[in-house]
Design an enzyme around this catalytic site. Structure first.
Site, mmCIF file in Angstrom:
data_model
loop_
_atom_site.group_PDB
_atom_site.id
_atom_site.type_symbol
_atom_site.label_atom_id
_atom_site.label_comp_id
_atom_site.label_asym_id
_atom_site.label_seq_id
_atom_site.Cartn_x
_atom_site.Cartn_y
_atom_site.Cartn_z
ATOM 1 N N GLU A 58 0.865 -1.173 0.000
ATOM 2 C CA GLU A 58 0.000 0.000 0.000
ATOM 3 C C GLU A 58 0.903 1.224 0.000
ATOM 4 O OE1 GLU A 58 -2.517 2.849 -0.023
ATOM 5 O OE2 GLU A 58 -1.321 2.801 1.818
ATOM 6 N N SER A 59 0.853 1.999 -1.079
ATOM 7 C CA SER A 59 1.882 3.022 -1.294
ATOM 8 C C SER A 59 1.878 4.110 -0.223
ATOM 9 C CB SER A 59 1.732 3.650 -2.685
ATOM 10 O OG SER A 59 0.497 4.335 -2.809
ATOM 11 N N CYS A 89 4.541 -1.844 -8.691
ATOM 12 C CA CYS A 89 3.209 -1.508 -8.183
ATOM 13 C C CYS A 89 3.289 -0.302 -7.239
ATOM 14 C CB CYS A 89 2.558 -2.723 -7.525
ATOM 15 S SG CYS A 89 0.774 -2.527 -7.279
ATOM 16 N N ARG A 116 -2.900 6.427 -8.875
ATOM 17 C CA ARG A 116 -2.931 5.298 -7.943
ATOM 18 C C ARG A 116 -4.195 4.471 -8.166
ATOM 19 N NH1 ARG A 116 -3.731 6.725 -2.555
ATOM 20 N NH2 ARG A 116 -3.152 4.586 -2.035
ATOM 21 N N ILE A 144 -2.466 -5.979 -9.607
ATOM 22 C CA ILE A 144 -3.235 -6.025 -8.363
ATOM 23 C C ILE A 144 -3.389 -4.595 -7.851
ATOM 24 C CG2 ILE A 144 -3.369 -6.929 -6.006
ATOM 25 C CD1 ILE A 144 -1.443 -9.178 -6.907
ATOM 26 N N ARG A 145 -4.602 -4.052 -7.928
ATOM 27 C CA ARG A 145 -4.834 -2.637 -7.555
ATOM 28 C C ARG A 145 -3.767 -1.751 -8.197
ATOM 29 N NH1 ARG A 145 -4.713 -2.898 -1.260
ATOM 30 N NH2 ARG A 145 -3.130 -4.441 -1.801
ATOM 31 N N HIS A 180 3.367 -7.121 -11.177
ATOM 32 C CA HIS A 180 4.185 -7.876 -10.220
ATOM 33 C C HIS A 180 4.955 -9.008 -10.909
ATOM 34 C CE1 HIS A 180 2.457 -6.279 -6.383
ATOM 35 N NE2 HIS A 180 1.452 -5.972 -7.183
ATOM 36 N N GLU A 182 7.412 -10.560 -9.836
ATOM 37 C CA GLU A 182 7.837 -11.543 -8.830
ATOM 38 C C GLU A 182 6.781 -12.617 -8.576
ATOM 39 O OE1 GLU A 182 5.460 -8.613 -6.442
ATOM 40 O OE2 GLU A 182 6.769 -8.551 -8.202
#
Length: 204
Positions: A58-59, A89, A116, A144-145, A180, A182
């Site tokens: 969550e940034s 992300c 965002r 993802i978001r 992502h 990863e």
């Protein structure tokens, strides 16, 4: 590796910011690729690194943790002294110079306006095959978001887009991806970061 900032031979040392997010997944891939992963939680953990990955999460929360721990200024200094940075992300949000939403802590190391959660909340998470500049076949992106860049400044190279929305970009020693890598078995972005970004003398 050409351009190694610390001049040491052998394995590149790459930190993974371990305040939140998928830091273990990044570290496992780096290890498989022959790099030395280092979990980074404090400014002193940045010493001697060739690069740093800022993972998803969550940034706003990560940004606030970075401010309170002194990491925000430390990462800026690391970058401006020649360290490579890759934001995935939430890390892409943090790398930007401006956001379309409410004010939040940003590193400001890439000239870009970020939206965002640009592709919606978690319920709107998705996967997509991306045409990536320099890759010989599509890359399956896990979103993802996810954010996207609404606009980029001079010197920012767009690497991938979805419907005109920038989802991967590079400017000198900083790389960002809205997705992502990863969370897939495809290691090409990690290889690109090690070879082209950590191993580059180019500045943003």
């Amino acid at each position: 590796m050409a351009g190694r900032r610390n001049g040491h031979a052998g394995r590149p040392r790459v930190g993974v910011l371990a305040l939140q997010g998928d830091f273990r997944e990044h570290a496992e891939i780096l290890e498989r690729l022959g790099a030395e992963p280092v979990e980074v939680r404090r400014p002193e953990d940045l010493r001697g690194l060739d690069g740093l990955i800022i993972p998803g999460g969550e940034s706003t929360a990560i940004g606030n943790l970075m401010v309170h721990s002194g990491m925000l200024d430390a990462i800026r200094s690391f970058f401006y002294q020649g360290g490579a940075v890759w934001g995935t992300c939430a890390g892409m949000v943090l790398a930007a110079s401006a956001t379309t939403g409410p004010s939040q802590p940003l590193l400001g190391i890439m000239s870009a306006l970020v939206e965002r959660n640009g592709f919606g909340r978690q319920v709107h998470s998705f996967e997509a095959d991306l045409e990536v500049k320099g890759f010989d076949r599509p890359f399956r992106g896990v979103f993802i978001r996810a954010p996207y860049f609404e606009d980029v400044g001079p010197g920012v190279e767009v690497l991938a887009e979805i419907d005109g929305r920038v989802v991967a970009a590079r400017a000198g020693k900083v790389l960002v991806t809205a997705f992502h890598p990863e969370l897939t078995d495809d290691t090409r972005f990690h290889e690109y970061f090690l070879r082209e970004v950590c191993g580059s003398d180019e500045r943003s």
